[in-house]
Design a protein around this motif. Structure first.
Motif, mmCIF file in Angstrom:
data_model
loop_
_atom_site.group_PDB
_atom_site.id
_atom_site.type_symbol
_atom_site.label_atom_id
_atom_site.label_comp_id
_atom_site.label_asym_id
_atom_site.label_seq_id
_atom_site.Cartn_x
_atom_site.Cartn_y
_atom_site.Cartn_z
ATOM 1 N N VAL A 272 0.846 -1.204 0.000
ATOM 2 C CA VAL A 272 0.000 0.000 0.000
ATOM 3 C C VAL A 272 0.877 1.249 0.000
ATOM 4 C CG1 VAL A 272 -1.595 1.356 1.429
ATOM 5 C CG2 VAL A 272 -1.952 -1.106 1.121
ATOM 6 N N ASP A 273 0.491 2.265 -0.795
ATOM 7 C CA ASP A 273 1.292 3.487 -0.813
ATOM 8 C C ASP A 273 0.585 4.696 -0.217
ATOM 9 O OD1 ASP A 273 -0.445 4.289 -2.962
ATOM 10 O OD2 ASP A 273 0.821 3.142 -4.314
ATOM 11 N N THR A 274 -0.717 4.597 0.054
ATOM 12 C CA THR A 274 -1.448 5.682 0.709
ATOM 13 C C THR A 274 -2.572 5.089 1.559
ATOM 14 O OG1 THR A 274 -1.094 7.066 -1.259
ATOM 15 C CG2 THR A 274 -2.619 7.904 0.381
ATOM 16 N N ILE A 275 -2.751 5.645 2.752
ATOM 17 C CA ILE A 275 -3.805 5.165 3.649
ATOM 18 C C ILE A 275 -4.791 6.288 3.947
ATOM 19 C CG2 ILE A 275 -4.324 4.317 5.976
ATOM 20 C CD1 ILE A 275 -1.546 3.006 5.985
ATOM 21 N N PHE A 276 -6.068 5.985 3.771
ATOM 22 C CA PHE A 276 -7.125 6.902 4.198
ATOM 23 C C PHE A 276 -7.702 6.319 5.478
ATOM 24 C CE2 PHE A 276 -11.668 8.438 3.855
ATOM 25 C CZ PHE A 276 -11.373 9.754 4.181
ATOM 26 N N ALA A 277 -7.569 7.045 6.579
ATOM 27 C CA ALA A 277 -7.984 6.537 7.885
ATOM 28 C C ALA A 277 -9.202 7.280 8.408
ATOM 29 C CB ALA A 277 -6.838 6.668 8.893
ATOM 30 N N ILE A 278 -10.236 6.526 8.748
ATOM 31 C CA ILE A 278 -11.457 7.098 9.318
ATOM 32 C C ILE A 278 -11.454 6.841 10.825
ATOM 33 C CG2 ILE A 278 -13.965 6.825 9.514
ATOM 34 C CD1 ILE A 278 -13.482 8.192 7.014
ATOM 35 N N PRO A 279 -11.425 7.896 11.647
ATOM 36 C CA PRO A 279 -11.529 7.690 13.098
ATOM 37 C C PRO A 279 -12.993 7.468 13.469
ATOM 38 C CG PRO A 279 -11.213 10.033 12.615
ATOM 39 C CD PRO A 279 -11.214 9.298 11.292
ATOM 40 N N LEU A 280 -13.337 6.242 13.823
ATOM 41 C CA LEU A 280 -14.734 5.897 14.082
ATOM 42 C C LEU A 280 -15.132 6.331 15.498
ATOM 43 C CD1 LEU A 280 -16.880 4.579 12.289
ATOM 44 C CD2 LEU A 280 -16.488 2.445 13.526
ATOM 45 N N PHE A 281 -15.213 7.641 15.672
ATOM 46 C CA PHE A 281 -15.599 8.247 16.937
ATOM 47 C C PHE A 281 -16.822 9.126 16.686
ATOM 48 C CE2 PHE A 281 -11.309 6.940 17.465
ATOM 49 C CZ PHE A 281 -11.145 6.652 18.811
ATOM 50 N N ILE A 282 -17.619 9.344 17.736
ATOM 51 C CA ILE A 282 -18.866 10.101 17.582
ATOM 52 C C ILE A 282 -18.625 11.489 17.020
ATOM 53 C CG2 ILE A 282 -20.864 11.058 18.797
ATOM 54 C CD1 ILE A 282 -20.896 8.015 18.576
ATOM 55 N N ALA A 283 -17.664 12.213 17.609
ATOM 56 C CA ALA A 283 -17.369 13.591 17.218
ATOM 57 C C ALA A 283 -15.919 13.878 17.585
ATOM 58 C CB ALA A 283 -18.314 14.558 17.921
ATOM 59 N N PRO A 284 -15.370 15.018 17.144
ATOM 60 C CA PRO A 284 -13.990 15.342 17.501
ATOM 61 C C PRO A 284 -13.764 15.254 19.007
ATOM 62 C CG PRO A 284 -14.779 16.860 15.843
ATOM 63 C CD PRO A 284 -15.961 16.038 16.255
ATOM 64 N N SER A 285 -12.647 14.621 19.390
ATOM 65 C CA SER A 285 -12.348 14.422 20.804
ATOM 66 C C SER A 285 -10.837 14.372 20.987
ATOM 67 C CB SER A 285 -12.960 13.113 21.291
ATOM 68 O OG SER A 285 -12.335 12.011 20.638
ATOM 69 N N GLY A 286 -10.417 14.241 22.233
ATOM 70 C CA GLY A 286 -8.998 14.116 22.497
ATOM 71 C C GLY A 286 -8.404 12.902 21.807
ATOM 72 N N HIS A 287 -9.215 11.852 21.659
ATOM 73 C CA HIS A 287 -8.724 10.642 20.993
ATOM 74 C C HIS A 287 -8.508 10.883 19.500
ATOM 75 C CE1 HIS A 287 -9.036 8.333 24.556
ATOM 76 N NE2 HIS A 287 -10.341 8.232 24.581
ATOM 77 N N SER A 288 -9.522 11.469 18.841
ATOM 78 C CA SER A 288 -9.443 11.629 17.387
ATOM 79 C C SER A 288 -8.519 12.767 16.962
ATOM 80 C CB SER A 288 -10.844 11.852 16.802
ATOM 81 O OG SER A 288 -11.366 13.107 17.202
ATOM 82 N N GLU A 289 -8.427 13.812 17.790
ATOM 83 C CA GLU A 289 -7.664 14.999 17.398
ATOM 84 C C GLU A 289 -6.285 15.098 18.045
ATOM 85 O OE1 GLU A 289 -9.324 16.728 15.004
ATOM 86 O OE2 GLU A 289 -10.836 15.178 15.364
ATOM 87 N N VAL A 290 -6.032 14.294 19.088
ATOM 88 C CA VAL A 290 -4.746 14.374 19.793
ATOM 89 C C VAL A 290 -4.031 13.020 19.807
ATOM 90 C CG1 VAL A 290 -3.595 14.941 21.954
ATOM 91 C CG2 VAL A 290 -5.608 16.251 21.245
ATOM 92 N N ASP A 291 -4.693 12.010 20.369
ATOM 93 C CA ASP A 291 -4.039 10.703 20.526
ATOM 94 C C ASP A 291 -3.673 10.069 19.185
ATOM 95 O OD1 ASP A 291 -4.274 10.966 23.247
ATOM 96 O OD2 ASP A 291 -6.093 9.752 23.394
ATOM 97 N N ILE A 292 -4.656 9.918 18.319
ATOM 98 C CA ILE A 292 -4.396 9.257 17.036
ATOM 99 C C ILE A 292 -3.355 10.010 16.201
ATOM 100 C CG2 ILE A 292 -5.411 8.596 14.814
ATOM 101 C CD1 ILE A 292 -7.950 7.810 16.348
ATOM 102 N N PRO A 293 -3.461 11.344 16.065
ATOM 103 C CA PRO A 293 -2.415 12.057 15.315
ATOM 104 C C PRO A 293 -1.010 11.854 15.886
ATOM 105 C CG PRO A 293 -4.339 13.448 15.522
ATOM 106 C CD PRO A 293 -4.586 12.246 16.394
ATOM 107 N N ASN A 294 -0.886 11.722 17.206
ATOM 108 C CA ASN A 294 0.428 11.457 17.795
ATOM 109 C C ASN A 294 0.874 10.021 17.536
ATOM 110 O OD1 ASN A 294 1.813 13.630 19.698
ATOM 111 N ND2 ASN A 294 -0.399 13.968 19.823
ATOM 112 N N ILE A 295 -0.072 9.099 17.526
ATOM 113 C CA ILE A 295 0.260 7.688 17.271
ATOM 114 C C ILE A 295 0.773 7.483 15.847
ATOM 115 C CG2 ILE A 295 -0.738 5.368 17.002
ATOM 116 C CD1 ILE A 295 -2.628 6.084 19.346
ATOM 117 N N ILE A 296 0.169 8.190 14.876
ATOM 118 C CA ILE A 296 0.557 7.993 13.481
ATOM 119 C C ILE A 296 1.634 8.981 13.013
ATOM 120 C CG2 ILE A 296 -1.714 7.045 12.913
ATOM 121 C CD1 ILE A 296 -2.418 9.687 11.574
#
Length: 292
Positions: free
Chosen positions: A84-108
């Protein structure tokens, strides 16, 4: 000569485009409890079927942010192995949160916050180490997905709209409380418009016993207007009934609101698995928008 070179360049570009492999990765929070993570993991085969006619996507996976495999790092490593050369990632969360906007961006690797990194390391989070570009998509609050889904849940419980009220409960997120409040109000307004139910409100509640203390004032206030209250949880896999039963909300309610005419109905469904088909279609639409 120039014409030949141009034709060769176009052919090379065409071949590169054909050989390009894009992956769709759906990222959920994860849970050590199977009944909470299973509905998310079960999306993977269904998503593969739904995405089969999307020519630009050649690989589909579901990943968990924490607690269990497959982690984000595991899935990205698998994407590398698949070419794979490009990944489109969908954060399956209800709405923007610390997980979707902070944790995941730091993980990736999209962000670097030393404090967040330290907390994630303490939680034994696996970090992504890859050169594959990862593009993050929106949460489920995008578009009117939540309005439609919550409307469907309320309609399943409703018997006589003119005599009913709706209380939506959700965990919310303090960092993004303004956005969450706006979205929850939009859901309430949509339910009232489409059902004829006159009273609809929302409450952000914590997990565990704090939920009882936080919900009772809302139930008391609504009970002054309507005697049949439909409580719907705005959660991915949890349900309001599951949480209410665990905390014996009925007994607490009888003590706090001694009204024999009051009937509180807790929905036994979250978003998954009840709306798995709709979730897959929503993910497909977001992916097709990105692929354009």
């Amino acid at each position: 000569m120039k014409k030949t070179m141009l034709i060769l360049a176009l052919c090379m570009a065409s071949l590169m485009n054909v050989s390009a492999k894009k992956a769709l990765v759906v990222i959920a929070h994860g849970s050590p409890m199977e009944q909470w993570r299973k509905p998310v993991l079960d999306l993977e085969p269904q998503l593969r079927t739904v995405m089969s006619d999307v020519r630009d996507i050649s690989y589909v996976r579901v990943a968990m942010m924490e607690f269990t495999e497959p982690t984000i790092a595991t899935v990205v490593a698998d994407c590398e192995a698949q070419g794979v050369d490009t990944i489109f990632a969908i954060p399956l969360f209800i709405a923007p949160s610390g997980h979707s906007e902070v944790d995941i961006p730091n993980i990736i690797g999209h962000k670097y916050d030393p404090k967040v990194i330290a907390e994630l390391v303490e939680e034994e989070t696996k970090f992504v180490k890859s050169r594959i570009p990862i593009i993050l998509g929106p949460t489920l609050s995008y578009d009117d997905f939540l309005e439609k889904t919550m409307l469907a849940r309320v309609r399943e419980m409703s018997l006589e709209p003119q005599n009913e009220a709706v209380l939506l409960v959700s965990h919310g997120d303090r960092q993004f409380v303004g956005y969450w409040s706006k979205k929850m109000q939009e859901i309430c307004d949509h339910i009232k418009k489409e059902t004829g139910i006159e009273v609809a409100d929302y409450k952000f509640v914590a997990m565990g016993y704090k939920m009882v203390r936080e919900m009772m004032p809302a139930l008391k206030e609504i009970s002054q207007q309507k005697k049949r209250i439909l409580v719907q949880g705005v959660y991915l896999t949890s349900s309001a009934k599951e949480m209410a039963d665990m905390l014996d909300m009925e007994s607490v309610q009888q003590q706090e609101i001694p009204d024999s005419a009051l009937k509180v109905i807790y929905s036994d469904k979250g978003i998954l698995p009840a709306s798995a088909t709709e979730v897959c279609e929503w993910i497909k639409q977001r992916t097709q928008e990105w692929c354009k």
